[in-house]
Write a protein that holds these residues in place. Structure first.
Motif, mmCIF file in Angstrom:
data_model
loop_
_atom_site.group_PDB
_atom_site.id
_atom_site.type_symbol
_atom_site.label_atom_id
_atom_site.label_comp_id
_atom_site.label_asym_id
_atom_site.label_seq_id
_atom_site.Cartn_x
_atom_site.Cartn_y
_atom_site.Cartn_z
ATOM 1 N N ALA A 136 0.599 -1.125 -0.377
ATOM 2 C CA ALA A 136 -0.219 -0.012 -0.076
ATOM 3 C C ALA A 136 1.051 1.115 -0.300
ATOM 4 O O ALA A 136 0.305 2.258 -0.673
ATOM 5 C CB ALA A 136 -0.392 -0.291 1.343
ATOM 6 N N LEU A 137 2.256 1.505 0.885
ATOM 7 C CA LEU A 137 2.840 1.910 0.738
ATOM 8 C C LEU A 137 3.840 2.441 -0.449
ATOM 9 O O LEU A 137 4.741 3.617 -0.508
ATOM 10 C CB LEU A 137 3.561 2.036 1.785
ATOM 11 N N SER A 148 -7.023 9.746 -3.025
ATOM 12 C CA SER A 148 -6.113 9.520 -2.790
ATOM 13 C C SER A 148 -5.861 8.343 -2.067
ATOM 14 O O SER A 148 -6.657 7.451 -2.134
ATOM 15 C CB SER A 148 -5.077 10.431 -1.701
ATOM 16 N N LEU A 149 -4.714 7.877 -1.988
ATOM 17 C CA LEU A 149 -4.863 6.387 -2.373
ATOM 18 C C LEU A 149 -4.652 6.383 -0.730
ATOM 19 O O LEU A 149 -5.605 5.069 -0.699
ATOM 20 C CB LEU A 149 -2.557 6.105 -2.301
ATOM 21 N N SER A 150 -4.265 6.778 -0.135
ATOM 22 C CA SER A 150 -4.317 6.412 1.293
ATOM 23 C C SER A 150 -6.066 6.836 1.883
ATOM 24 O O SER A 150 -6.852 5.598 2.354
ATOM 25 C CB SER A 150 -3.724 7.682 2.283
ATOM 26 N N TYR A 204 -7.614 2.949 0.324
ATOM 27 C CA TYR A 204 -7.038 2.173 1.455
ATOM 28 C C TYR A 204 -8.062 1.732 2.476
ATOM 29 O O TYR A 204 -8.331 0.998 3.000
ATOM 30 C CB TYR A 204 -5.862 2.196 0.707
ATOM 31 N N ALA A 205 -8.252 3.604 2.795
ATOM 32 C CA ALA A 205 -9.520 3.511 3.754
ATOM 33 C C ALA A 205 -10.900 3.024 3.633
ATOM 34 O O ALA A 205 -11.479 2.766 4.719
ATOM 35 C CB ALA A 205 -9.600 4.950 4.344
ATOM 36 N N GLN A 206 -11.149 3.385 2.205
ATOM 37 C CA GLN A 206 -12.502 3.068 1.813
ATOM 38 C C GLN A 206 -13.234 1.832 2.053
ATOM 39 O O GLN A 206 -13.912 1.368 1.893
ATOM 40 C CB GLN A 206 -12.646 4.023 0.206
ATOM 41 N N ALA A 207 -11.689 0.979 1.427
ATOM 42 C CA ALA A 207 -11.419 -0.479 0.955
ATOM 43 C C ALA A 207 -11.717 -0.899 2.186
ATOM 44 O O ALA A 207 -12.256 -2.012 1.760
ATOM 45 C CB ALA A 207 -10.299 -0.460 0.105
ATOM 46 N N ALA A 208 -11.526 -1.079 3.036
ATOM 47 C CA ALA A 208 -11.555 -1.535 4.607
ATOM 48 C C ALA A 208 -12.972 -1.200 5.526
ATOM 49 O O ALA A 208 -13.226 -1.797 5.999
ATOM 50 C CB ALA A 208 -10.366 -0.670 5.599
ATOM 51 N N GLY A 209 -13.435 -1.073 4.172
ATOM 52 C CA GLY A 209 -15.464 -0.635 5.008
ATOM 53 C C GLY A 209 -16.458 -1.737 4.523
ATOM 54 O O GLY A 209 -15.740 -1.951 3.661
ATOM 55 N N LEU A 216 -7.077 -2.056 -5.924
ATOM 56 C CA LEU A 216 -6.596 -2.054 -5.108
ATOM 57 C C LEU A 216 -5.985 -3.159 -5.446
ATOM 58 O O LEU A 216 -4.592 -2.918 -4.858
ATOM 59 C CB LEU A 216 -7.378 -1.429 -3.778
ATOM 60 N N GLU A 217 -6.382 -4.172 -5.449
ATOM 61 C CA GLU A 217 -6.177 -5.661 -5.444
ATOM 62 C C GLU A 217 -4.563 -5.901 -6.321
ATOM 63 O O GLU A 217 -3.374 -6.251 -6.455
ATOM 64 C CB GLU A 217 -6.634 -7.078 -5.396
#
Length: 147
Positions: free
Chosen positions: A4-5, A21-23, A26-31, A42-43
């Motif tokens: 992710a980084l 943004s990417l961060s 990734y936060a949205q994807a965790a929801g 993202l995969e």
């Protein structure tokens, strides 16, 4: 370092396609309401980051082996052939993931656009039935009519 980084060659296209943004992505994807397109993107980005890292590692190994200050007596053709095969595999993987991610982003609706939903029929359900099939003729019935 987490994938992710790690930066990739497709990060700008990814952030433009999703409008974040990417961060944030990734936060949205965790929801719980993450879209399938975001999860897939993202995969693919993660696999792309790994493939690009492999390309860089092989490139650096080849540069080190062929550097002007390197002992020419240690340079082996078999090692270079092996590195060339690794490079071919790494470049093929990188190109495949970049193409797949680009295709996914190309087919997505623009950020903020609502996807079209299929039209739902709200009328009553109709059941169509066929008339009953005629009863099969009895073998003895034809003989009885002749008599």
């Amino acid at each position: 370092m987490s994938v992710a980084l790690k930066p990739t060659g497709q990060d700008e296209a990814l952030t433009q396609a999703f409008g974040a943004s990417l961060s944030e992505l990734y936060a949205q994807a965790a929801g719980p309401e993450a879209s399938a397109a975001l999860l897939r993107a993202l995969e693919l980005r993660s696999w792309l980051a790994v493939a690009e890292e492999q390309v860089a590692r092989v490139r650096d190994r080849i540069h080190d082996a062929t550097a002007a200050d390197h002992d020419m007596g240690q340079l082996l053709a078999d090692d270079l052939r092996f590195d060339a095969q690794w490079m071919e595999a790494a470049l093929s993987a990188r190109d495949g993931y970049a193409t797949a991610l680009g295709e996914l982003l190309r087919t997505m609706p623009p950020p903020g656009a609502c996807p079209e939903r299929p039209v739902q029929l709200t009328g009553p359900k109709r059941t169509t039935t066929l008339p009953p099939a005629p009863a099969p003729a009895r073998a003895g019935a034809a003989r009885e009519r002749r008599l």
